[in-house]
Design a protein around this motif. Structure first.
Motif, PDB file in Angstrom:
ATOM      1  N   ARG A 104      74.995 -43.878  17.369  1.00 15.70           N
ATOM      2  CA  ARG A 104      76.084 -42.992  16.988  1.00 15.70           C
ATOM      3  C   ARG A 104      75.660 -41.531  17.109  1.00 15.70           C
ATOM      4  N   SER A 105      76.608 -40.684  17.493  1.00 11.72           N
ATOM      5  CA  SER A 105      76.315 -39.275  17.678  1.00 11.72           C
ATOM      6  C   SER A 105      77.318 -38.435  16.900  1.00 11.72           C
ATOM      7  N   PHE A 106      76.885 -37.293  16.415  1.00 12.36           N
ATOM      8  CA  PHE A 106      77.722 -36.398  15.627  1.00 12.36           C
ATOM      9  C   PHE A 106      78.928 -35.952  16.454  1.00 12.36           C
ATOM     10  N   PRO A 107      80.114 -35.911  15.837  1.00 10.05           N
ATOM     11  CA  PRO A 107      80.415 -36.219  14.437  1.00 10.05           C
ATOM     12  C   PRO A 107      80.829 -37.673  14.178  1.00 10.05           C
ATOM     13  N   ALA A 108      80.859 -38.515  15.218  1.00 10.62           N
ATOM     14  CA  ALA A 108      81.289 -39.912  15.047  1.00 10.62           C
ATOM     15  C   ALA A 108      80.104 -40.770  14.600  1.00 10.62           C
ATOM     16  N   LEU A 109      79.677 -40.590  13.351  1.00  8.61           N
ATOM     17  CA  LEU A 109      78.467 -41.240  12.855  1.00  8.61           C
ATOM     18  C   LEU A 109      78.720 -42.572  12.148  1.00  8.61           C
ATOM     19  N   ASP A 146      63.168 -47.773   0.806  1.00  5.80           N
ATOM     20  CA  ASP A 146      62.489 -46.685   1.520  1.00  5.80           C
ATOM     21  C   ASP A 146      62.463 -46.934   3.030  1.00  5.80           C
ATOM     22  N   LEU A 147      63.343 -47.799   3.522  1.00  6.12           N
ATOM     23  CA  LEU A 147      63.337 -48.169   4.940  1.00  6.12           C
ATOM     24  C   LEU A 147      64.275 -47.314   5.778  1.00  6.12           C
ATOM     25  N   ARG A 148      65.065 -46.474   5.136  1.00  4.80           N
ATOM     26  CA  ARG A 148      66.055 -45.682   5.864  1.00  4.80           C
ATOM     27  C   ARG A 148      66.216 -44.320   5.189  1.00  4.80           C
ATOM     28  N   TYR A 149      66.835 -43.396   5.902  1.00  2.78           N
ATOM     29  CA  TYR A 149      67.085 -42.067   5.370  1.00  2.78           C
ATOM     30  C   TYR A 149      68.347 -42.064   4.508  1.00  2.78           C
ATOM     31  N   GLY A 150      68.516 -40.974   3.778  1.00  6.86           N
ATOM     32  CA  GLY A 150      69.759 -40.718   3.072  1.00  6.86           C
ATOM     33  C   GLY A 150      70.592 -39.725   3.874  1.00  6.86           C
ATOM     34  N   TYR A 151      71.868 -39.588   3.495  1.00  9.90           N
ATOM     35  CA  TYR A 151      72.771 -38.708   4.234  1.00  9.90           C
ATOM     36  C   TYR A 151      73.684 -37.965   3.269  1.00  9.90           C
ATOM     37  N   GLY A 160      89.945 -35.146   6.972  1.00  8.92           N
ATOM     38  CA  GLY A 160      88.821 -36.077   6.908  1.00  8.92           C
ATOM     39  C   GLY A 160      87.783 -35.837   7.985  1.00  8.92           C
ATOM     40  N   MET A 161      88.008 -34.854   8.850  1.00 15.49           N
ATOM     41  CA  MET A 161      87.073 -34.581   9.946  1.00 15.49           C
ATOM     42  C   MET A 161      85.705 -34.175   9.397  1.00 15.49           C
ATOM     43  N   LEU A 162      84.648 -34.732   9.986  1.00 18.32           N
ATOM     44  CA  LEU A 162      83.283 -34.438   9.550  1.00 18.32           C
ATOM     45  C   LEU A 162      82.856 -33.069  10.078  1.00 18.32           C
ATOM     46  N   LEU A 163      82.483 -32.177   9.168  1.00 19.28           N
ATOM     47  CA  LEU A 163      82.072 -30.825   9.548  1.00 19.28           C
ATOM     48  C   LEU A 163      80.561 -30.644   9.532  1.00 19.28           C
ATOM     49  N   ARG A 164      79.876 -31.393   8.656  1.00 16.51           N
ATOM     50  CA  ARG A 164      78.414 -31.256   8.562  1.00 16.51           C
ATOM     51  C   ARG A 164      77.813 -32.601   8.163  1.00 16.51           C
ATOM     52  N   ALA A 165      76.666 -32.922   8.747  1.00  9.78           N
ATOM     53  CA  ALA A 165      75.923 -34.132   8.390  1.00  9.78           C
ATOM     54  C   ALA A 165      74.461 -33.758   8.219  1.00  9.78           C
ATOM     55  N   VAL A 166      73.916 -34.036   7.043  1.00  7.98           N
ATOM     56  CA  VAL A 166      72.526 -33.718   6.734  1.00  7.98           C
ATOM     57  C   VAL A 166      71.771 -35.014   6.480  1.00  7.98           C
ATOM     58  N   THR A 167      70.680 -35.215   7.194  1.00  9.68           N
ATOM     59  CA  THR A 167      69.807 -36.374   6.989  1.00  9.68           C
ATOM     60  C   THR A 167      68.679 -35.949   6.062  1.00  9.68           C
ATOM     61  N   VAL A 168      68.430 -36.726   5.007  1.00  4.48           N
ATOM     62  CA  VAL A 168      67.426 -36.345   4.009  1.00  4.48           C
ATOM     63  C   VAL A 168      66.386 -37.444   3.855  1.00  4.48           C
ATOM     64  N   ASP A 169      65.160 -37.030   3.480  1.00  2.00           N
ATOM     65  CA  ASP A 169      64.076 -37.993   3.282  1.00  2.00           C
ATOM     66  C   ASP A 169      64.069 -38.497   1.849  1.00  2.00           C
ATOM     67  N   ALA A 170      63.016 -39.259   1.495  1.00  2.00           N
ATOM     68  CA  ALA A 170      62.945 -39.877   0.166  1.00  2.00           C
ATOM     69  C   ALA A 170      62.880 -38.843  -0.950  1.00  2.00           C
ATOM     70  N   ALA A 171      62.391 -37.620  -0.627  1.00  2.00           N
ATOM     71  CA  ALA A 171      62.311 -36.559  -1.625  1.00  2.00           C
ATOM     72  C   ALA A 171      63.591 -35.736  -1.696  1.00  2.00           C
ATOM     73  N   GLY A 172      64.579 -36.101  -0.881  1.00  2.00           N
ATOM     74  CA  GLY A 172      65.829 -35.364  -0.870  1.00  2.00           C
ATOM     75  C   GLY A 172      65.810 -34.109  -0.034  1.00  2.00           C
ATOM     76  N   GLN A 173      64.744 -33.935   0.766  1.00  2.00           N
ATOM     77  CA  GLN A 173      64.621 -32.764   1.622  1.00  2.00           C
ATOM     78  C   GLN A 173      65.274 -33.009   2.982  1.00  2.00           C
ATOM     79  N   SER A 179      75.973 -29.179  12.134  1.00  2.00           N
ATOM     80  CA  SER A 179      76.999 -28.462  11.406  1.00  2.00           C
ATOM     81  C   SER A 179      77.888 -27.679  12.363  1.00  2.00           C
ATOM     82  N   PHE A 180      79.209 -27.870  12.225  1.00  2.00           N
ATOM     83  CA  PHE A 180      80.151 -27.086  13.021  1.00  2.00           C
ATOM     84  C   PHE A 180      80.140 -25.635  12.546  1.00  2.00           C
ATOM     85  N   THR A 181      80.142 -24.726  13.490  1.00  2.00           N
ATOM     86  CA  THR A 181      80.339 -23.315  13.188  1.00  2.00           C
ATOM     87  C   THR A 181      81.757 -22.883  13.544  1.00  2.00           C
ATOM     88  N   HIS A 182      82.417 -23.684  14.375  1.00  2.00           N
ATOM     89  CA  HIS A 182      83.802 -23.420  14.779  1.00  2.00           C
ATOM     90  C   HIS A 182      84.432 -24.745  15.184  1.00  2.00           C
TER      91      HIS A 182
END
Length: 314
Positions: A104-109, A146-151, A160-173, A179-182
């Motif tokens: 899957r690729s942004f924004p169709a995740l 701990d086998l996958r990332y968080g989002y 409902g359109m996705l504007l930003r998607a952040v992938t985070v590690d186990a520490a929440g970083q 991210s769309f700018t326009h």
């Protein structure tokens, strides 16, 4: 039979533990990214690296077409249809043709079966935020292991359109983010998704990817939650046909590439590499180079790679 009933009850319980509102938001995001036509500019970031792309998607009853133009570095234009991906490289006058795989690729995740995500992710609503001129609601997916990332997904409260998607590690970083700018929703024509390059005299490199059964190849132990979704044979450059097996948990995808080695060659130097959320692990199995590429923590990608085995068919 008892085990099957127990697993069904467990799956149902986990799904029902998520509020209808949170699952409703995920369905709204999925439907928006599948059904809306739009055009916009988004930025991909991981660490100190960033890349800007312009995306245009056109949807009609005959199907969808998506054009992605990478604005930084080497010029390239990617046109995706339901089954095919064409990458135009104007500097080298090459067009690469490949089969579209389930990654899957942004924004169709998001996958179509939203409720299945609740088995492996705890899903909650987060904060509201304004992004690229849109009021957005955050939906937070926290992995149950701990086998996958968080989002963290930010969607327009209206469409409902996705504007930003952040992938985070186990520490929440943050590991990486898109991210769309326009963004403009609607007012897209078929003409807008045509490739800018005619490519009549360009060299064509066709991966000739097609469904195949990779007899004898499998995993000694699968990674929980990641199921096999497709097996392919493809060409990569001038090498012999390479096998590809794609595993996915609905959000992340991991590909196993199996490449035959020539006699008299040097041993494969295995090891781990990574960039952003993507990790790559290589090892040798049964006179083949096995390369595992996936959007998953390094330990998960390595675990899949170490489980790849070949058993001669009987």
């Amino acid at each position: 039979m008892r085990l099957g009933i127990l697993l069904f009850i467990l799956w149902t319980g986990l799904s029902q533990a998520q509020s209808p509102e949170t699952l409703g938001w995920l369905r709204k995001i999925h439907e928006a990214t599948q059904k809306l036509s739009y055009t916009g500019t988004f930025v991909y970031q991981n660490g100190g690296r960033s890349e800007t792309s312009r995306i245009t998607r056109y949807v009609d009853p005959a199907g969808d077409i998506e054009k992605l133009e990478v604005m930084d570095g080497v010029p390239r234009e990617i046109v995706r249809t339901r089954d095919t991906v064409k990458c135009y490289l104007p500097d080298s006058r090459v067009v690469k043709i490949d089969r579209r795989t389930p990654d899957r690729s942004f924004p169709a995740l998001l996958p179509e079966k939203i409720s299945a995500l609740a088995v492996h992710y705890d899903i909650k609503l987060g904060e509201t935020r304004r992004i690229a001129g849109f009021d957005c609601q955050a939906v937070v997916l926290t992995p149950r292991d701990d086998l996958r990332y968080g989002y963290r997904l930010y969607a327009d409260t209206g469409s409902g359109m996705l504007l930003r998607a952040v992938t985070v590690d186990a520490a929440g970083q943050s590991v990486e983010q898109f991210s769309f700018t326009h963004l403009v929703i609607g007012n897209v024509t078929r003409e807008m998704v045509k490739p800018r390059h005619a490519a009549r005299a360009w060299r064509v490199e066709d991966a000739e990817a097609s469904p195949a059964r990779l007899a004898g190849w499998g995993l000694s132990a699968e990674l929980p939650g990641f199921r096999k979704v497709v097996e392919l044979k493809r060409r990569m450059g001038k090498s012999k046909p390479v096998g590809q097996v794609v595993y996915s948990d609905g959000l992340a995808a991991v590909s196993v590439f199996i490449e035959p080695l020539q006699e008299g060659r040097e041993p494969v130097r295995g090891g781990l590499a990574g960039m952003g959320a993507i990790h790559i692990y290589t090892r040798e199995v049964a006179n083949h180079r096995v390369t595992v590429v996936g959007e998953a923590p390094a330990a998960s990608v390595q675990r899949i790679a170490n489980a790849v085995e070949y058993r001669r068919p009987q």
